[in-house]
Design a protein around this motif. Structure first.
Motif, short mmCIF file in Angstrom:
data_model
loop_
_atom_site.label_atom_id
_atom_site.label_comp_id
_atom_site.label_asym_id
_atom_site.label_seq_id
_atom_site.Cartn_x
_atom_site.Cartn_y
_atom_site.Cartn_z
N PHE A 125 81.82 48.04 -11.64
CA PHE A 125 82.35 49.39 -11.49
C PHE A 125 81.41 50.28 -10.67
O PHE A 125 81.89 51.13 -9.89
N LEU A 126 80.10 50.10 -10.79
CA LEU A 126 79.18 50.90 -9.98
C LEU A 126 79.30 50.51 -8.51
O LEU A 126 79.26 51.37 -7.62
N TRP A 143 73.29 43.35 -4.40
CA TRP A 143 71.93 43.26 -4.94
C TRP A 143 71.40 44.62 -5.37
O TRP A 143 70.74 44.76 -6.41
N ASP A 144 71.70 45.64 -4.58
CA ASP A 144 71.25 47.00 -4.94
C ASP A 144 71.81 47.39 -6.31
O ASP A 144 71.10 47.96 -7.15
N VAL A 145 73.07 47.05 -6.55
CA VAL A 145 73.72 47.39 -7.81
C VAL A 145 73.17 46.54 -8.95
O VAL A 145 72.84 47.07 -10.02
N LEU A 146 73.08 45.24 -8.76
CA LEU A 146 72.62 44.35 -9.82
C LEU A 146 71.22 44.72 -10.29
O LEU A 146 70.95 44.78 -11.50
N ARG A 147 70.33 44.97 -9.36
CA ARG A 147 68.96 45.33 -9.74
C ARG A 147 68.91 46.70 -10.41
O ARG A 147 68.15 46.91 -11.37
N TYR A 148 69.72 47.63 -9.90
CA TYR A 148 69.75 48.97 -10.49
C TYR A 148 70.25 48.92 -11.94
O TYR A 148 69.65 49.53 -12.84
N VAL A 149 71.35 48.19 -12.17
CA VAL A 149 71.93 48.09 -13.51
C VAL A 149 70.96 47.39 -14.46
O VAL A 149 70.76 47.84 -15.59
N GLU A 150 70.35 46.31 -14.00
CA GLU A 150 69.40 45.60 -14.85
C GLU A 150 68.23 46.51 -15.23
O GLU A 150 67.82 46.56 -16.40
N ASP A 151 67.70 47.25 -14.27
CA ASP A 151 66.56 48.12 -14.53
C ASP A 151 66.95 49.30 -15.42
O ASP A 151 66.20 49.67 -16.33
N TYR A 152 68.14 49.87 -15.18
CA TYR A 152 68.58 51.03 -15.94
C TYR A 152 68.69 50.71 -17.43
O TYR A 152 68.30 51.50 -18.28
N PHE A 153 69.23 49.53 -17.72
CA PHE A 153 69.47 49.16 -19.12
C PHE A 153 68.41 48.20 -19.68
O PHE A 153 68.63 47.56 -20.70
N LYS A 154 67.26 48.14 -19.01
CA LYS A 154 66.23 47.18 -19.39
C LYS A 154 65.80 47.31 -20.85
O LYS A 154 65.59 46.31 -21.55
N THR A 155 65.70 48.51 -21.35
CA THR A 155 65.21 48.73 -22.73
C THR A 155 66.35 48.86 -23.74
O THR A 155 66.10 49.10 -24.92
N TYR A 156 67.58 48.73 -23.28
CA TYR A 156 68.74 48.90 -24.17
C TYR A 156 69.06 47.61 -24.92
O TYR A 156 69.05 46.52 -24.33
N GLY A 157 69.33 47.74 -26.20
CA GLY A 157 69.86 46.62 -26.97
C GLY A 157 71.39 46.67 -26.93
O GLY A 157 71.98 47.56 -26.31
N SER A 158 72.03 45.74 -27.63
CA SER A 158 73.50 45.67 -27.62
C SER A 158 74.14 46.93 -28.17
O SER A 158 75.11 47.45 -27.62
N ARG A 159 73.61 47.42 -29.30
CA ARG A 159 74.22 48.59 -29.92
C ARG A 159 74.07 49.82 -29.04
O ARG A 159 75.02 50.59 -28.86
N ARG A 160 72.90 49.99 -28.46
CA ARG A 160 72.66 51.19 -27.65
C ARG A 160 73.51 51.19 -26.39
O ARG A 160 74.07 52.21 -26.00
N ILE A 161 73.64 50.03 -25.74
CA ILE A 161 74.43 50.00 -24.50
C ILE A 161 75.92 50.14 -24.82
O ILE A 161 76.68 50.72 -24.05
N SER A 162 76.34 49.64 -26.00
CA SER A 162 77.74 49.83 -26.42
C SER A 162 78.03 51.30 -26.66
O SER A 162 79.06 51.83 -26.23
N ASP A 163 77.10 51.98 -27.36
CA ASP A 163 77.26 53.41 -27.61
C ASP A 163 77.30 54.19 -26.30
O ASP A 163 78.08 55.14 -26.14
N PHE A 164 76.48 53.76 -25.35
CA PHE A 164 76.44 54.41 -24.03
C PHE A 164 77.79 54.24 -23.33
O PHE A 164 78.33 55.20 -22.76
N GLU A 179 84.94 56.33 -10.61
CA GLU A 179 84.51 57.62 -10.10
C GLU A 179 83.84 58.47 -11.17
O GLU A 179 82.97 59.31 -10.86
N SER A 180 84.23 58.28 -12.43
CA SER A 180 83.65 59.08 -13.52
C SER A 180 82.46 58.40 -14.18
O SER A 180 81.90 58.91 -15.16
N LEU A 181 82.03 57.25 -13.64
CA LEU A 181 80.91 56.50 -14.22
C LEU A 181 79.65 57.37 -14.23
O LEU A 181 79.39 58.13 -13.28
N ARG A 182 78.87 57.29 -15.29
CA ARG A 182 77.67 58.12 -15.42
C ARG A 182 76.47 57.57 -14.66
O ARG A 182 75.44 58.23 -14.55
N LEU A 183 76.60 56.38 -14.11
CA LEU A 183 75.57 55.84 -13.23
C LEU A 183 75.95 56.15 -11.80
O LEU A 183 77.13 56.23 -11.47
N ASN A 184 74.93 56.26 -10.94
CA ASN A 184 75.20 56.57 -9.53
C ASN A 184 74.57 55.54 -8.59
O ASN A 184 73.73 54.79 -8.97
#
Length: 339
Positions: A219-220, A291-312, A334-339
């Motif tokens: 989606f990003l 690649w720009d997206v994959l690395r960004y998403v991985e880095d953004y959620f690096k410290t997130y566990g399953s529950r936290r990313i689900s809540d997000f 378009e309404s995604l909170r990541l850019n």
């Protein structure tokens, strides 16, 4: 005119009813069919009354039109099963369906949906593809049942065909969504989806988190360029957006020995499902924007566990504005909170 006695909800008593005809449109398996149906009308007040016999006749009429449109019928479905010399019970376990479902299909009292039709047609055109289902669903069988099924399928074993069958099966699964906003306007690319999973699971990842990483990546990418990475259709489930038929995708990859799936119990007593890549991802599958997206998403959620990313994910409009098992349109990117 044919008359009968039926209970009228308006009159609140049994009344004489007359059978009439009308043009009607019915939605069956998410498809619309126009028919001329028979219905019962109260001769006293003129309201339609419930008539089980006519309702069943209408359902059969619509079901028949659906079967004609998709070139399926109970006899064909029965012949496909019998081609493997399997009982309804074993065939149901092999396809991971309910025995009651298989019985209804073969009796003609219910019709398979488009995904299941795709599975049946694949089995008809390529009988050896049954081995993909066998590899995925071995755990459904008791030891003695497993021996019976292995014996029945001996002539279909050909490991060289399994990967090709998996590709076609996945493509059939998502085919109804291709080139629509449900796939971001492109044709689903199973190789990109596989290698996205291999990328995110190279050091193992919790299944729930993996599903969200895939969704955010596709989606990003669409938000940035109006084109997703894999074109996977995602739907709304309680723990957030996930690829449609995600367990089938993971089962296919496990059957091809691309990933391992294991369960572990955490200190709180909950069962965790861990996905671990067994093969390296191919970096050449992705372009620079991917690649720009994959690395960004991985880095953004690096410290997130399953529950936290689900809540997000639950705070995204894409999840708030859809219901359970509804496909999430890529328009929500378009309404995604990541850019």
């Amino acid at each position: 005119m044919l008359k009968r006695i039926r209970y009228c909800d308006e009159c609140r008593c049994e009344r004489e009813a007359v059978v009439k005809e009308r043009n009607s449109t019915y939605t069956y398996r998410n498809e619309q069919f126009e028919i001329i149906e028979e219905y019962a009308e109260c001769t006293e007040c003129g309201n339609a009354v419930t008539d089980e016999e006519l309702d069943n006749k209408t359902l059969k009429q619509v079901s028949d039109l659906y079967q004609i449109k998709h070139s399926v019928n109970p006899e064909m479905l029965k012949e496909i099963r019998k081609g493997y010399d399997l009982s309804q019970y074993l065939f149901a376990k092999l396809l991971n369906m309910g025995i009651a479902t298989i019985k209804r299909y073969e009796l003609g009292t219910s019709s398979p949906d488009t995904t299941q039709i795709g599975i049946y047609k694949l089995l008809k055109s390529n009988p050896k593809s049954i081995m993909q289902f066998f590899e995925q669903n071995k755990s459904n069988f008791e030891p003695d049942e497993l021996k019976t099924v292995e014996k029945k399928l001996e002539s279909f074993i050909d490991n060289d065909d399994i990967e090709d069958s998996s590709q076609r099966l996945l493509e059939k699964t998502y085919e109804p969504h291709n080139n629509t906003i449900e796939t971001g306007g492109i044709t689903f690319n199973y190789q990109k989806l596989f290698h996205m999973i291999l990328f995110f699971s190279r050091e193992h990842v919790l299944k729930t988190k993996l599903m969200k990483l895939l969704w955010y990546s596709d989606f990003l990418r669409y938000k940035r360029t109006q084109k997703p990475i894999s074109g996977t259709p995602y739907w709304h489930l309680p723990y957030g957006p996930v690829p449609k038929k995600h367990d089938f995708v993971l089962g296919t990859m496990a059957g091809l020995d691309l990933i391992s799936i294991r369960e572990e119990e955490n200190p709180e007593g909950y069962t965790m499902i861990l996905i671990q890549a067994k093969k390296d991802f191919d970096p050449n599958i992705f372009d620079h924007a991917d690649w720009d997206v994959l690395r960004y998403v991985e880095d953004y959620f690096k410290t997130y566990g399953s529950r936290r990313i689900s809540d997000f994910a639950h705070e995204e409009e894409a999840w708030k504005q859809t219901r359970d098992e509804q496909i999430i349109s890529y328009e929500y990117a378009e309404s995604l909170r990541l850019n």
